[in-house]
Design a protein around this motif. Structure first.
Motif, mmCIF file in Angstrom:
data_model
loop_
_atom_site.group_PDB
_atom_site.id
_atom_site.type_symbol
_atom_site.label_atom_id
_atom_site.label_comp_id
_atom_site.label_asym_id
_atom_site.label_seq_id
_atom_site.Cartn_x
_atom_site.Cartn_y
_atom_site.Cartn_z
ATOM 1 N N GLU A 1 -30.839 29.932 -15.803
ATOM 2 C CA GLU A 1 -30.326 28.559 -15.756
ATOM 3 C C GLU A 1 -28.828 28.605 -15.476
ATOM 4 O O GLU A 1 -28.103 29.402 -16.077
ATOM 5 N N PHE A 2 -28.366 27.754 -14.576
ATOM 6 C CA PHE A 2 -26.943 27.632 -14.263
ATOM 7 C C PHE A 2 -26.366 26.421 -14.984
ATOM 8 O O PHE A 2 -27.028 25.378 -15.076
ATOM 9 N N LEU A 3 -25.138 26.552 -15.469
ATOM 10 C CA LEU A 3 -24.495 25.427 -16.151
ATOM 11 C C LEU A 3 -24.247 24.278 -15.179
ATOM 12 O O LEU A 3 -24.317 23.111 -15.568
ATOM 13 N N HIS A 4 -23.966 24.595 -13.893
ATOM 14 C CA HIS A 4 -23.673 23.526 -12.932
ATOM 15 C C HIS A 4 -24.949 22.863 -12.400
ATOM 16 O O HIS A 4 -24.861 21.903 -11.621
ATOM 17 N N LEU A 5 -26.130 23.367 -12.809
ATOM 18 C CA LEU A 5 -27.411 22.744 -12.441
ATOM 19 C C LEU A 5 -28.237 22.535 -13.705
ATOM 20 O O LEU A 5 -29.265 23.190 -13.907
ATOM 21 N N PRO A 6 -27.796 21.646 -14.602
ATOM 22 C CA PRO A 6 -28.461 21.492 -15.894
ATOM 23 C C PRO A 6 -29.915 21.053 -15.763
ATOM 24 O O PRO A 6 -30.248 20.204 -14.937
ATOM 25 N N GLY A 7 -30.783 21.698 -16.552
ATOM 26 C CA GLY A 7 -32.184 21.321 -16.579
ATOM 27 C C GLY A 7 -33.057 22.009 -15.555
ATOM 28 O O GLY A 7 -34.286 21.898 -15.608
ATOM 29 N N ARG A 8 -32.460 22.756 -14.622
ATOM 30 C CA ARG A 8 -33.250 23.429 -13.587
ATOM 31 C C ARG A 8 -33.440 24.903 -13.939
ATOM 32 O O ARG A 8 -32.465 25.605 -14.226
ATOM 33 N N LYS A 9 -34.680 25.359 -13.942
ATOM 34 C CA LYS A 9 -34.989 26.753 -14.254
ATOM 35 C C LYS A 9 -35.315 27.512 -12.968
ATOM 36 O O LYS A 9 -36.070 27.031 -12.123
ATOM 37 N N PHE A 10 -34.748 28.711 -12.843
ATOM 38 C CA PHE A 10 -34.991 29.565 -11.683
ATOM 39 C C PHE A 10 -35.888 30.725 -12.120
ATOM 40 O O PHE A 10 -35.443 31.641 -12.818
ATOM 41 N N PHE A 11 -37.152 30.690 -11.723
ATOM 42 C CA PHE A 11 -38.081 31.762 -12.077
ATOM 43 C C PHE A 11 -38.072 32.874 -11.021
ATOM 44 O O PHE A 11 -38.487 33.990 -11.298
ATOM 45 N N ASP A 12 -37.576 32.555 -9.839
ATOM 46 C CA ASP A 12 -37.453 33.538 -8.759
ATOM 47 C C ASP A 12 -36.015 34.062 -8.763
ATOM 48 O O ASP A 12 -35.070 33.310 -8.493
ATOM 49 N N PHE A 13 -35.838 35.363 -9.042
ATOM 50 C CA PHE A 13 -34.485 35.905 -9.135
ATOM 51 C C PHE A 13 -33.809 36.006 -7.775
ATOM 52 O O PHE A 13 -32.585 36.115 -7.704
ATOM 53 N N LEU A 14 -34.578 35.956 -6.682
ATOM 54 C CA LEU A 14 -33.968 35.882 -5.358
ATOM 55 C C LEU A 14 -33.281 34.532 -5.171
ATOM 56 O O LEU A 14 -32.216 34.453 -4.543
ATOM 57 N N GLU A 15 -33.860 33.477 -5.761
ATOM 58 C CA GLU A 15 -33.216 32.161 -5.711
ATOM 59 C C GLU A 15 -31.928 32.172 -6.529
ATOM 60 O O GLU A 15 -30.950 31.504 -6.170
ATOM 61 N N ILE A 16 -31.922 32.901 -7.663
ATOM 62 C CA ILE A 16 -30.687 33.033 -8.456
ATOM 63 C C ILE A 16 -29.617 33.703 -7.603
ATOM 64 O O ILE A 16 -28.447 33.288 -7.592
ATOM 65 N N HIS A 17 -30.008 34.763 -6.882
ATOM 66 C CA HIS A 17 -29.086 35.460 -5.978
ATOM 67 C C HIS A 17 -28.491 34.483 -4.963
ATOM 68 O O HIS A 17 -27.275 34.446 -4.749
ATOM 69 N N HIS A 18 -29.356 33.683 -4.314
ATOM 70 C CA HIS A 18 -28.891 32.736 -3.296
ATOM 71 C C HIS A 18 -27.975 31.666 -3.899
ATOM 72 O O HIS A 18 -26.993 31.252 -3.260
ATOM 73 N N GLU A 19 -28.281 31.220 -5.128
ATOM 74 C CA GLU A 19 -27.450 30.188 -5.759
ATOM 75 C C GLU A 19 -26.073 30.742 -6.129
ATOM 76 O O GLU A 19 -25.062 30.047 -5.987
ATOM 77 N N ILE A 20 -26.021 31.985 -6.601
ATOM 78 C CA ILE A 20 -24.725 32.616 -6.887
ATOM 79 C C ILE A 20 -23.906 32.710 -5.606
ATOM 80 O O ILE A 20 -22.707 32.410 -5.584
ATOM 81 N N GLN A 21 -24.570 33.116 -4.527
ATOM 82 C CA GLN A 21 -23.891 33.229 -3.233
ATOM 83 C C GLN A 21 -23.389 31.873 -2.750
ATOM 84 O O GLN A 21 -22.240 31.739 -2.300
ATOM 85 N N ALA A 22 -24.230 30.851 -2.873
ATOM 86 C CA ALA A 22 -23.847 29.509 -2.428
ATOM 87 C C ALA A 22 -22.696 28.946 -3.252
ATOM 88 O O ALA A 22 -21.746 28.370 -2.708
ATOM 89 N N GLU A 23 -22.777 29.114 -4.582
ATOM 90 C CA GLU A 23 -21.713 28.599 -5.456
ATOM 91 C C GLU A 23 -20.415 29.360 -5.219
ATOM 92 O O GLU A 23 -19.318 28.780 -5.279
ATOM 93 N N THR A 24 -20.505 30.666 -4.945
ATOM 94 C CA THR A 24 -19.310 31.459 -4.634
ATOM 95 C C THR A 24 -18.636 30.936 -3.372
ATOM 96 O O THR A 24 -17.409 30.783 -3.325
ATOM 97 N N GLU A 25 -19.436 30.647 -2.350
ATOM 98 C CA GLU A 25 -18.859 30.143 -1.095
ATOM 99 C C GLU A 25 -18.298 28.735 -1.259
ATOM 100 O O GLU A 25 -17.314 28.374 -0.614
ATOM 101 N N ARG A 26 -18.922 27.948 -2.133
ATOM 102 C CA ARG A 26 -18.381 26.600 -2.397
ATOM 103 C C ARG A 26 -17.018 26.676 -3.053
ATOM 104 O O ARG A 26 -16.128 25.868 -2.772
ATOM 105 N N GLU A 27 -16.840 27.642 -3.952
ATOM 106 C CA GLU A 27 -15.596 27.736 -4.714
ATOM 107 C C GLU A 27 -14.538 28.612 -4.040
ATOM 108 O O GLU A 27 -13.346 28.346 -4.145
#
Length: 516
Positions: free
Chosen positions: A223-249
């Motif tokens: 679970e990401f703090l910036h996406l409250p309530g959303r659960k990521f069961f696929d760790f590849l999606e966690i990877h993509h979200e970290i990458q996306a949030e890194t590029e946003r910031e």
């Protein structure tokens, strides 16, 4: 300790932004604080807002509460049924994508267990009421989640600089295998890795141990703090979200940012640990990085590890000179006595032939009070060939068993030993700083209460509300004037601020820019 059941009622409400509105999050914040202080035993010293239900026996109190929830779950009868204070927190959740509802309860004394059958909730309340020795969560199991909850609350409130919480920061040079080390602890692939700089924002990673399902299967998710309530069961999606949030910031071309990414991993295969993965120390700027990138990253790292509440995980490759380790050097600046530093020696498997790390692990080269742990991570080739972390852990164990030089150092070798040691050290460190932490939180609550009282009482009439708003604006204007004129008592003496800062910008920076 009071019992606590949490009932969730689904809703169609949705949020268009990643941050929850203050009106929606303020009650959950207080609920989290109530949980924390109940576990710490601080209810009598720290008073939090709550609604108490009182009435005579058989006055229908329980029926009123059940009507609010919309479910039968409380003990009822002609005799006295509510024999212990029941702290009931109602939390509104979203409906599932298919439109179905998910309602369940959780007890504070049974962390991680969800009750979907409300008759079971009633039986648990009755059983806990009858028990003369209420269940208590062991301190070693609950202390890290307590700090994790506090971190979340403090971030919501925006007061990180006021209250320093215990944490464990991972530091090291670029390509020292920091990310591979963290993935090995979690047991899953999800971090950004490669030859270039990958960790470009601080990643606060909270590992929370959960129970296996009744059928013995594992449920792992993030679970990401910036996406409250959303659960990521696929760790590849966690990877993509970290990458996306890194590029946003931090942008898409090697830039760095001090904006945190906060991620929770729930798994029965981890120990409770909180890690902060910081950008690796680099020497030469690439992409959009400024010319002083090394100084900026060092400053960012020091802002974490200089705090007495922060433990330091200094990662150094075994194929480099320990005396020239950037990680140990910056850790030594922040922790000269070595009370908070743990040394990690990576890449033991690629040391020069005829050499070993025995003396390094024994602390004979550069002593550390908390000692060293040696590990063998996956290589870049292993990652590209999709070698699993499970296979890598088996290979690591085989490596140490096949090297007689590491005999007798079982407690200093391997990812498994590292995870156990980090958990034990972090728990002990939190125990040490908790008394001071409780004191600072109490002081902060008193200060905020005084500030709130200074605004005056909120009235129902529009005229009274207008007068209150005018009073607040007037005080803000006075405080702003005092800051500009240098009369504010809380002004920093370590740097220019207020009017002096404005004067410096115009007389020095602005004038020089015009001359150019």
């Amino acid at each position: 300790m009071a019992e606590e059941a949490v009932s969730s009622t689904p809703t169609h409400a949705s949020s268009s932004s990643s941050a929850a509105p203050l009106g929606y999050s303020v009650i959950p914040i207080v609920n989290k604080l109530q949980d924390i202080f109940a576990q710490l035993g601080s209810q009598s010293t720290i008073e939090l807002p709550q609604v108490a239900v009182v009435g005579s026996q058989s006055s229908g109190k329980s029926s009123v509460l059940e009507a609010l929830v919309g479910r039968d779950f409380l003990p009822r009868g002609n005799d006295i049924c509510t024999r212990r204070p029941l702290v009931l927190q109602l939390l509104q959740t979203k409906r599932k994508p298919d439109g179905s509802e998910e309602e369940y309860g959780e007890f504070l004394h049974l962390p991680g267990k969800k009750f979907y059958d409300f008759s079971e909730i009633r039986r648990e309340i009755q059983g806990e009421t009858i028990s003369s020795t209420p269940s208590a969560v062991p301190l070693s199991r609950s202390v890290i989640p307590i700090v994790n909850n506090l971190q979340r609350v403090i971030i919501w409130l925006g007061c990180q600089s006021m209250i320093e919480l215990p944490q464990l920061a991972v530091v090291g040079c670029q390509s020292s295998s920091k990310s591979s080390l963290i993935e090995a602890i979690v047991g899953r692939d999800f971090l950004l890795k490669g030859k270039d700089i990958r960790t470009r924002c601080p990643l606060v990673l909270q590992l929370l141990q959960t129970k296996r399902r009744l059928d013995g299967s594992d449920e792992e998710y993030g679970e990401f703090l910036h996406l409250p309530g959303r659960k990521f069961f696929d760790f590849l999606e966690i990877h993509h979200e970290i990458q996306a949030e890194t590029e946003r910031e931090a942008g898409g071309n090697k830039g760095v940012s001090d904006k945190q990414i906060r991620l929770k991993i729930f798994s029965p295969n981890v120990l409770d640990i909180t890690l902060v993965d910081l950008p690796g120390i680099t020497k030469v700027p690439v992409g959009d990085q400024p010319s002083d990138i090394e100084a900026r990253i060092r400053t960012m790292i020091m802002s974490y590890i200089k705090l007495p509440s922060c433990l330091i995980l200094a990662v150094t490759p075994a194929n480099s000179d320990l005396a020239n380790s950037d990680a140990l050097q910056i850790a030594g600046n922040a922790d000269p006595d070595g009370y908070r530093t743990i040394g990690i020696i990576t890449k033991l498997d690629i040391m020069d032939r005829g050499t070993d790390a025995r003396n390094l692990l024994l602390g004979k080269v550069i002593p550390l009070r908390l000692g060293y742990i040696g590990v063998v991570n996956r290589s870049q080739e292993d990652i590209m060939m999709n070698r699993s972390i499970k296979d890598a852990l088996v290979a690591e164990e085989k490596f140490f068993r096949s090297r007689p030089v590491y005999n007798g150092l079982a407690d200093r070798c391997g990812i498994t030993q590292l995870a156990k040691k980090l958990n034990q050290i972090l728990v002990q460190h939190i125990k040490t700083v908790l008394p001071g932490l409780k004191s600072r939180i109490s002081s902060a609550l008193v200060s905020v209460a005084k500030e709130h009282a200074s605004f005056g009482e909120i009235t129902e009439s529009k005229a009274g509300q207008g007068a209150l708003l005018l009073n607040i604006l007037s005080k803000y204007a006075d405080a702003f004037s005092s800051m500009v004129e240098g009369k504010n008592e809380e002004m920093s003496t370590a740097e220019l601020s207020g009017g002096a800062r404005i004067h410096y910008i115009f007389q020095s920076i602005f004038v020089k820019s015009l001359e150019v």
